[in-house]
Design an enzyme around this catalytic site. Structure first.
Site, short mmCIF file in Angstrom:
data_model
loop_
_atom_site.label_atom_id
_atom_site.label_comp_id
_atom_site.label_asym_id
_atom_site.label_seq_id
_atom_site.Cartn_x
_atom_site.Cartn_y
_atom_site.Cartn_z
N ARG A 44 35.13 -90.16 31.19
CA ARG A 44 34.32 -89.10 31.82
C ARG A 44 33.56 -88.36 30.62
NH1 ARG A 44 33.76 -83.94 32.54
NH2 ARG A 44 32.18 -83.00 34.42
N SER A 113 35.19 -88.15 45.12
CA SER A 113 35.47 -86.73 45.01
C SER A 113 35.42 -85.99 46.39
CB SER A 113 35.09 -85.91 43.78
OG SER A 113 35.51 -86.39 42.70
N LYS A 145 35.21 -78.99 33.52
CA LYS A 145 34.34 -79.40 34.06
C LYS A 145 33.29 -78.40 34.79
CE LYS A 145 32.78 -82.48 38.08
NZ LYS A 145 33.06 -83.43 39.00
#
Length: 234
Positions: A44, A113, A145
């Site tokens: 990520r 998610s 995030k």
């Protein structure tokens, strides 16, 4: 590939390029963390260019595939395919899971998610085999995030996992000492970022989480056997 990738989410490392000190640091951290017991890795980096993601993804595939540890790519199904990763993970605002599965084909892993019971229940309405794993959270507030949803907490995590028809991996500010609570809430693993990335000893950090999961599961089996024995003798 001839069969669906099997991914163990017990110690699921989500990379953070900045915390790891750059792409080379990501590769070094992942290698050490796998030595410590990481069972799956998600690449990520929302700030990286496509070329940077592809270069890093290929380096991680070269590292992880001989070790039998799956690599999935967050959000970018195109990058997952370009680097021959083992799968992808999408969020509620990313590519829809049906389209993602169509692109990935039947063999690769797909995670999704969710944060609410309704989102978890909605997965059951998708075509069978669309999604393999649900990422549930954030459990705690997280700075890794910037667009993360509000924290749901451990009690709400239990509600979401109970509504889910698939295995759930918890994410969001988690540490090794959270594992017993996560296991009790129905999670099958913990996805971690800061608990491993940027740590002086990522192998040791991963090992601590892996040991916590082994202990929680052993205690859960012991408790189940004890209840069964009590039931037979009553």
């Amino acid at each position: 590939m001839s069969a669906r990738i099997r991914l163990d989410p017990s110690v699921y490392l989500v990379t953070d390029t900045q915390q790891c000190g750059g792409p080379a640091g990501v590769v070094a951290t992942v290698g050490a963390a796998v030595d410590g017991g990481v069972t799956a890795v998600q690449l990520r980096d929302p700030d990286a260019t496509t070329r940077e993601l592809v270069d890093l993804g290929r380096a991680l595939v070269a590292l992880l595939r001989p070790l039998g540890v799956p690599l999935v790519v967050d959000d970018r199904v195109d990058v997952a395919l370009a680097v021959d990763a083992d799968g992808a993970h999408v969020g509620q605002r990313d590519l829809d899971p049906v389209s993602a599965r169509r692109l990935l084909g039947p063999e690769r892993h797909l995670g999704l998610s969710v944060s609410t019971p309704d989102e978890a229940r909605a997965v059951a309405e998708l075509p069978p085999g669309t999604v393999d794993l649900l990422g549930v959270g954030p459990v705690r507030p997280t700075l890794t995030k910037t667009d993360a949803r509000p924290a749901i907490g451990f009690a709400r995590l239990s509600v979401v996992t109970a509504a889910a028809s698939l295995p759930c991996v918890a994410i969001g500010g988690l540490r090794a000492d959270d594992v017993a609570a996560l296991h009790g809430a129905g999670a099958t693993g913990s996805a971690v970022v800061s608990a491993v990335c940027g740590r002086p000893d990522p192998a040791g950090a991963a090992r601590e989480i892996a040991l916590a999961w082994a202990t929680a599961r052993a205690e859960g089996r012991s408790g189940a056997r004890s209840r069964a024995t009590t039931g037979r003798s009553s």
